[in-house]
Design a protein around this motif. Sequence first.
Motif, PDB file in Angstrom:
ATOM      1  N   ARG A 456      20.124  18.165  17.720  1.00  0.00           N
ATOM      2  CA  ARG A 456      19.856  18.564  19.112  1.00  0.00           C
ATOM      3  C   ARG A 456      21.036  19.332  19.707  1.00  0.00           C
ATOM      4  NH1 ARG A 456      16.685  14.035  22.682  1.00  0.00           N
ATOM      5  NH2 ARG A 456      14.859  13.744  21.355  1.00  0.00           N
ATOM      6  N   GLU A 459      21.578  22.846  18.089  1.00  0.00           N
ATOM      7  CA  GLU A 459      20.516  23.774  18.471  1.00  0.00           C
ATOM      8  C   GLU A 459      20.733  24.281  19.901  1.00  0.00           C
ATOM      9  OE1 GLU A 459      16.011  23.685  17.200  1.00  0.00           O
ATOM     10  OE2 GLU A 459      16.284  22.431  18.974  1.00  0.00           O
ATOM     11  N   ARG A 753      14.382  20.523  14.465  1.00  0.00           N
ATOM     12  CA  ARG A 753      14.173  19.742  15.687  1.00  0.00           C
ATOM     13  C   ARG A 753      12.954  18.829  15.555  1.00  0.00           C
ATOM     14  NH1 ARG A 753      15.655  19.674  21.201  1.00  0.00           N
ATOM     15  NH2 ARG A 753      14.652  17.802  22.013  1.00  0.00           N
ATOM     16  N   ASP A 757      12.832  14.792  15.773  1.00  0.00           N
ATOM     17  CA  ASP A 757      11.981  14.230  16.829  1.00  0.00           C
ATOM     18  C   ASP A 757      10.909  13.319  16.244  1.00  0.00           C
ATOM     19  OD1 ASP A 757      13.439  15.558  18.725  1.00  0.00           O
ATOM     20  OD2 ASP A 757      11.926  17.089  19.148  1.00  0.00           O
TER      21      ASP A 757
END
Length: 774
Positions: A456, A459, A753, A757
């Motif tokens: 996270r 990114e 991602r 997630d």
Amino acid sequence: MTRTIDPTPLSWPDEVELLPLLPLVHAAWVDGVLSPAEVLALRGRVEDQGRMTPGQRAALAPWLDPRSPPTPSELASLATLARRYDVGDVSVATRSLTDLGRALARAAGAEDRWTNPAAGARLDAIEAMLGEVGTDAARRLLGHGRAPDPAQAHTPMCDASSLGRFLDQDHPEVRQALLEHLGTEPLRVPLGIPMAEHRARTLDAVRFLALQGYGAVGMPEAYGGQGDPAGGVAVFETLAFGDLSVLVKYGVQFGLFGGSILQLGTRRHHERWLPDIASMALPGCYAMTETGHGSNVRDLRTSATYDAGTDELVLHTPDEAAGKDWIGNAALDGRMATVFARLIVAGEDHGVHAIVVPLRDEEGHLLQGVRIEDRGLKEGLNGVDNGRIWFDSVRVPRDNLLDRFAQIDDDGVYRSEIAGSGRRFFTMLGTLVTGRVSIAAASVSATKTGLTIAVRHTERRRQFGSEGEPEVALLDHRAVQRALMPRLAATYGLHFAVRDLQRRMGGDAVKEADSELEVRAAGLKAYASRHCVETLQVCREACGGVGYLAANRFGALKADTDVFTTFEGANDVLLQLVAKGLLSRFRHEMGDLRLWGMMRYIADRAGESMSALNPVVTRRSDEEHLLDPAFHLGSLEYREERLLRSVAQRLKYRMDAGMDSFRAINECQDHLLELANAHVERVVLEALQDGVARAPTPGLSEVLSSLAALYALWRIETHRGWYLEAGYLEGNKSRAIRARVGDLATEIRESARLLVDAWGIPDGVLSAPAAGVP
């Protein structure tokens, strides 16, 4: 060094025929990375251009003088000059520095000289010497940003929710309910609080978990539990997303203390203690390790001597070094302990057994003969009250012996259906495999936390980029992809491997020891905990200084998981257990073969080796082959098989020569560890490939297939020295594998991602500003 002899500013020679060299000269200086020797070498290459006149060489010489580099304004003048010309289609003209030079020459009407293939080849050689990414350098010179890269569109192959549902097929309700609790009081424990407060809050959290029924998940239904040992591991695994002191104290109480009574005791022990253990009415300890013997439990020195006159067992610690060490719950909260001691009956030592021994009364006061020392502040896990315990002739009833595998009957006679203290000892330890599975699962969860924060953050965080263009995300940097993506793939592999191990544990909680399960649990615990420690450090570094802030959790995660490498068995000891298990299986298979079977076995193995070492195979580097799952699994199987046969031969040679088994194993110890790691890596890849096969939709199978390929090739790349020495790879194939690992890391970055997630860590549990979560 600045120009001091001639202060006149440099200007590019007023000869259009030299324009093709301008992009190369600009690139040579603009980043300031060439050494003087490299500049001189470059100058020699430039001056070697065919048909260059002496005047042209002299005009170019000041631009390639290592003693007097061009000033920033002089380099800017080169860019100004290049931008005066209409080079046409910029995407074509900037494919390389050579292409830009030719476009400038064409625009100036001097193209003829540079259409010669030999001249073009010399320009290409100069560009290769610079080591520049030609497209970016050429676009920068013309004032354009980095060329759009279709591969960087970051379009995921599937959605996180569908992948998450596939990953959490086992016990999803338990996991989800517990995740919701983790983000709230009393399970959300602040970082950096004093040790005393941390311990108090940890105790409150474990009591809360017991009140919610989580302490009874793995207990038999007859005693108020759910009879689901795999569910108990699922609880432990999920708790590892939160405060790890809570996790460990929970594990000590319900997994180790309660688990030892469940697995080593019989019905009367279960009825007497399990309900109170599950409710936290009886906090307890698991007292195995001693200061003086560490992992060598078989030779520990605490004794439990049967006194026939009083029908009691007398627990005694012979000296300070025999004190029970690092015992969780001992320093403050434990009122009872499962103590491992040498059982002596009628003067005969029957080896290590487990006895339940009270430590404190209901008010928390130490009982007579029990001495406990607080271990104090530790590197991590300071919410757990570790202590050292000594016993001075402490007496307990004979019935406190956990007697599933051995009993002292009413006549004071020792009985066991398992012959030999050594076999009895390993049978007893084999039933306690749940602890190792739990640590493996927790290691994977902690790794997921670190990777989620790192992905996270990298990114979101932008840094560096082409001139005139926005900075690019850290995760778009090849080095960051190379650091994080293979570890993301390995974590997915471990997820599937540990979940498979949990399923194998299902059913009767007190089933007989399973040697294959024991070997796999030991291997995965060692591999997953080492992977966790190493990956958290990589994640911290990927986050830079932000990762060093306590609020972003890497400090606590690293400190708290460090002990996982020695908790529930030191990793090197467990890996030797794995290797010995593989050798035992190998010896059994060989022993079952008669003469013709033995010859066929050897011939088959030789045939497999010849096939694997076929020059066509060892050199093959095409994409179809390098991405073939059969090649991936075959490569890891070959390494495991060859190491197994090699270490078996080494041990046999030594023992045939009269060397005792300990010395033989010690001399081959590094080889045994390599074998064990090779075995676990093969198991992890098989689990990941099985996940690909079971994926319900093409999108899921695609992304998992890429992860499996990256994991396999990363492991082959890591061991490429071994593979090259074995003749399994040739140099060109090794280089191709290295390149393919980088390409796959870039490909998987597109889905990074959604991959993190999909683990479903709620923001309130993740709680790291670096990941965009307060």
